[in-house]
Enzyme design. Structure first.
Site, PDB file in Angstrom:
ATOM      1  N   GLU A 182      -7.856  -8.805  -6.333  1.00 29.91           N
ATOM      2  CA  GLU A 182      -6.484  -8.848  -5.808  1.00 29.91           C
ATOM      3  C   GLU A 182      -5.924 -10.259  -5.630  1.00 29.91           C
ATOM      4  O   GLU A 182      -5.075 -10.485  -4.768  1.00 29.91           O
ATOM      5  CB  GLU A 182      -6.392  -8.096  -4.479  1.00 29.91           C
ATOM      6  CG  GLU A 182      -6.621  -6.607  -4.626  1.00 29.91           C
ATOM      7  CD  GLU A 182      -6.254  -5.823  -3.384  1.00 29.91           C
ATOM      8  OE1 GLU A 182      -6.279  -6.401  -2.296  1.00 29.91           O
ATOM      9  OE2 GLU A 182      -5.930  -4.634  -3.528  1.00 29.91           O
TER      10      GLU A 182
ATOM     11  N   GLU B 112      -8.868   1.238  -6.926  1.00 28.72           N
ATOM     12  CA  GLU B 112      -8.841   1.578  -5.495  1.00 28.72           C
ATOM     13  C   GLU B 112      -7.644   2.474  -5.232  1.00 28.72           C
ATOM     14  O   GLU B 112      -6.590   2.300  -5.864  1.00 28.72           O
ATOM     15  CB  GLU B 112      -8.700   0.319  -4.608  1.00 28.72           C
ATOM     16  CG  GLU B 112      -9.890  -0.613  -4.623  1.00 28.72           C
ATOM     17  CD  GLU B 112      -9.709  -1.807  -3.687  1.00 28.72           C
ATOM     18  OE1 GLU B 112      -9.019  -1.677  -2.655  1.00 28.72           O
ATOM     19  OE2 GLU B 112     -10.251  -2.884  -4.011  1.00 28.72           O
TER      20      GLU B 112
HETATM   21  C1  GAL Z   1      -7.745  -3.569  -0.926  1.00 28.87           C
HETATM   22  C2  GAL Z   1      -8.945  -4.496  -1.056  1.00 28.87           C
HETATM   23  C3  GAL Z   1     -10.219  -3.883  -0.471  1.00 28.87           C
HETATM   24  C4  GAL Z   1      -9.932  -3.266   0.845  1.00 28.87           C
HETATM   25  C5  GAL Z   1      -8.881  -2.248   0.659  1.00 28.87           C
HETATM   26  C6  GAL Z   1      -8.596  -1.427   1.877  1.00 28.87           C
HETATM   27  O1  GAL Z   1      -6.557  -4.260  -0.980  1.00 28.87           O
HETATM   28  O2  GAL Z   1      -9.152  -4.785  -2.392  1.00 28.87           O
HETATM   29  O3  GAL Z   1     -11.199  -4.850  -0.358  1.00 28.87           O
HETATM   30  O4  GAL Z   1      -9.520  -4.235   1.742  1.00 28.87           O
HETATM   31  O5  GAL Z   1      -7.680  -2.898   0.277  1.00 28.87           O
HETATM   32  O6  GAL Z   1      -7.703  -0.426   1.522  1.00 28.87           O
END
Ligand code: GAL
Length: 737
Positions: free
Chosen positions: A397, A458
């Protein structure tokens, strides 16, 4: 991991370490080691912590680890290395008071040459300064990070003793593996730190039973003090068994150096024949077969012991993901994880997306060069794993950085031309320099891909933190969020798959999580015990493997806002008969119209008629497949706790002073279901040669909890007696062999 048969010696160095939890300096460490009595074992965490409600500063300090060793006889004239699989976050290694080298980065292995510093007949003192502070010069640090790295020499270590001519590294990859003209390219780096030599190099491919599949030899004229890095192509490889997620057939590759017929060095690595490719049509193919990727992200932290988990706990995580949750891919967010974890993924057929350490922040040029080195160490360590299908070459990110990411992509392709790259981003306009656009889609739906190939890396996560103590309503929506996103992604042919955030709750910094230093984003809790969302994934498993029948409900009228209106069941049965008390409510089928693409959509019983007032009765679910009853689940109207259930993940562990298994416990009702609001305090007493690690007594959280059981060095039986403040008790036996 590489393993050696003949030629070189490997002396495991996981016992007899002395630990100092302050920066005592090399002089003191070296001399104190001579007297110290208390010894620790590796993997080691620099501080045992509660599973939550601790200050992350507690493990951010400099410590020293010291090991006094004598070299085996007859090693004069040999090369002597020390290898560490992981030290968090930076290490300075000293031998007999002299600095040998420094390593920055906590997630990859490294090796230092001790040859010029060792004593052959006397004691050697190896002292390691371990810096577990969050140094801004080393990834992932420099800004905020949503995970904890913990500290210590948290993976294994060993001495490696070789001839002066030795294999520095080698790896083999398959070419055209699906065709008759399949071949292998074997790349090796041989170092010659001695005289001119005439060496025979042999590459062998060996099957699981040790049978030779193919062998190729080559003569090498090694000049004095000259190294060689080259490839050989091995052709005419007979029919082989492919490595696949269903049948993960493994082979061993061996590289052997001989002089006058005598083996002088040999290295072995596991290997699998498979072709993995994210294609232009947007799909992922394994061995030519389209596979929709369904997975979860995994952090490597564990309660109490931080990241210092040995092989058994690592294996168990891979097994939970593959067998208990039915996933086909895991992302090692956000760093290279334990070699044991990857070995298990190879062995059981779980695909892996592995990425470099980082979190949103890119540091200066020096920081970037540490990152590039970590990328190199990750690929060199792991490229032989058939389970790995994608390298993550961006800091998770982070913003675009053209120059840096051109370099990471080029380096990954150079070190491993067989695999594609990805790089996880959270904004869609990001410059696409990789082979696969890997994107965190937190929109709550599934957006159309803006690049192909495209993989969701994710979703859910912070948009829906969920605890086992949350209301059933919240847990219900958490479960359906995962079900909805996976159903949607399965409908889209141009999306390779979706990896959800995340498998297990994890410890995190003050800036994130629920204030108690946990991000409750897992579909399992931090002890790897399932939340309801875990049963959604599990219910997608084929019923040939395991029948799943779970109410997405605690079956308590007053737990829902305005009473339960309907009942959702997570199951892989064809139909579920629902009874309340003696009344048959009906027979219900999976909700295929809403979840068209899931193998086993949830079963929904509308209008359950459980309004406020009136009698509250037992719920019975009867699961059927092809008309045959295959499972029955009962949920009592009376949910009072009647039993403390306890179990260990493994009833037999090794009496090696290092092996660890988990002791879990939960309060259950009369039909064996968890009582989520049981709040007793459980005290565990052990007899036998084991040590308990964790909060003991333990205050039940969501009606459950867990601690670890660590083996001593004496074989025999051990007993764990659990006593709850509620008066319930339990007993578990285990064997040390
Ligand atoms: C994302 C990140 C993860 C975690 C996640 C929580 O932005 O890549 O490491 O923090 O959010 O939803």
């Amino acid at each position: 991991m590489s393993k050696t048969l003949t030629g070189r010696r490997i002396v495991e160095m996981n016992d007899n370490w002395i630990f100092f939890d302050s920066d005592i300096g090399v002089k003191k460490a070296t001399s104190a080691a001579k007297k110290a009595k208390e010894k620790i074992t590796l993997p080691h965490t620099n501080r045992i912590l509660p599973y939550h409600n601790f200050d992350e500063k507690e493990y951010q300090f400099v410590s020293w680890y010291v090991n006094k060793f004598k070299l085996p006889a007859d090693v004069k004239g040999k090369k002597i290395f020390v290898e560490f699989d992981g030290i968090m976050l930076a290490a300075e290694v000293y031998l007999n008071g002299k600095l040998i080298g420094e390593h920055k980065g906590g997630f990859t292995n490294f090796r230092f040459d001790l040859t010029n510093y060792v004593k052959y007949k006397a004691d050697n003192i190896l002292a390691v300064k371990v810096d577990s502070r969050e140094r801004p010069d080393i990834p992932p640090f420099g800004n905020v990070v949503d995970y904890l790295t913990f500290g210590g020499i948290y993976r294994e270590a060993r001495l490696i003793i070789t001839d002066t001519t030795y294999i520095d590294d080698f790896w083999a990859c398959g070419l055209n593996v699906l065709k008759d003209d399949r071949a292998m390219v074997v790349q090796y780096d041989i170092r010659n730190e001695g005289r001119t030599r005439d060496i025979d190099l042999t590459f062998q491919l060996v099957d699981e039973k040790g049978g030779l599949v193919t062998e190729t030899s080559k003569n090498l004229k090694l000049k004095q003090q000259k190294n060689i890095s080259e490839n050989i192509v091995v052709q005419n490889i007979p029919d082989v068994k492919l490595w696949d997620i269903e049948e993960p057939n493994l082979y061993q590759t061996k590289l052997i150096l001989k002089e006058n017929g005598q083996v002088i060095d040999e290295v072995q690595k596991s290997f699998g024949f498979r072709e993995a490719h994210f294609a232009k049509d947007g799909k992922f193919y394994l061995n030519g077969r389209h596979i929709k990727l369904i997975g979860l992200d995994r952090h490597q932290n564990y309660p109490y012991i931080g990241a210092a988990a040995g092989w058994r706990l690592q294996y168990r995580d891979a097994e939970i993901l593959k067998y208990e949750l039915g996933l086909n891919i895991v992302r090692t967010s956000h760093y290279p994880q334990s070699p044991h974890f990857l070995d298990r993924c190879d062995r059981i057929g779980l695909l892996v997306f592995e990425e470099i350490p980082g979190w949103q922040h890119i540091g200066n040029k020096k920081w970037q060069s540490v990152s590039l080195n970590e990328l190199k160490e990750m690929i060199v360590r792991d490229r032989h794993h058939p389970s790995i299908i994608l390298w993550g070459v961006r800091i998770n990110e982070s913003q675009d950085n053209h120059e840096f990411y051109i370099k990471t992509n080029a380096l990954a392709h150079r070190l491993d031309p067989t695999r594609q790259t990805g790089g996880v981003r959270c904004f869609r306009e990001s410059e696409f320099l990789e082979d696969v656009f890997t994107y965190n889609d937190f929109s709550g739906t599934v957006q159309e891909p803006n690049h192909i190939p495209y993989l969701i890396t994710e979703f859910a996560g912070h948009t829906f933190p969920t605890k086992t103590i949350d209301s059933i309503e919240k847990q219900y929506h958490h479960t359906l969020l995962h079900a909805r996103i996976q159903n949607l992604q399965l409908s889209k042919q141009n999306i390779a798959g979706a990896i959800g955030w995340c498998a297990f709750d994890y410890n995190t910094h003050i800036e994130f999580g629920s204030g108690d230093r946990i991000c409750y984003h897992g579909i399992c809790d931090i002890f790897r015990l399932p939340k309801f969302a875990a049963y959604f994934y599990k219910s997608q498993i084929s019923p040939d493997k395991e029948i799943v029948l779970e109410a997405l409900d605690y079956w308590a009228r007053g737990d829902w806002n305005e009473c339960p209106k309907n009942l959702t069941i997570l199951s892989n049965c064809d139909e579920v008969e629902v009874r309340i008390g003696k009344r048959k409510i009906g027979v219900f089928k999976p909700q295929r119209d809403k979840f068209r693409n899931l193998p086993h959509p949830p079963v929904v019983v509308d209008n359950i008629r459980a309004e406020w007032g009136g009698k509250w009765e037992d719920l019975t679910l009867i699961g059927r497949i092809r008309g045959k009853k295959v499972a029955v689940r009962k949920y009592p109207a009376d949910k009072l706790p009647v039993e403390l259930k306890a179990w260990v993940d493994h009833n037999t562990i090794y009496a090696d002073g290092r092996d660890i298994t988990q002791l879990s416990f939960m309060m259950t009702d009369k039909f064996g279901n968890i009582c989520p609001y049981a709040t007793g305090i459980v005290t565990v007493q052990a007899s036998g040669n084991v040590e308990l690690i964790g909060e003991n007594p333990f205050a039940l959280f969501g009606g459950r909890g867990a601690i670890y059981v660590k083996a001593g060095r004496k074989k025999g039986n051990a007993k764990l007696r659990l006593q709850c403040s509620s008066g319930h008790s339990a007993e578990v036996s285990l064997k040390l062999v």
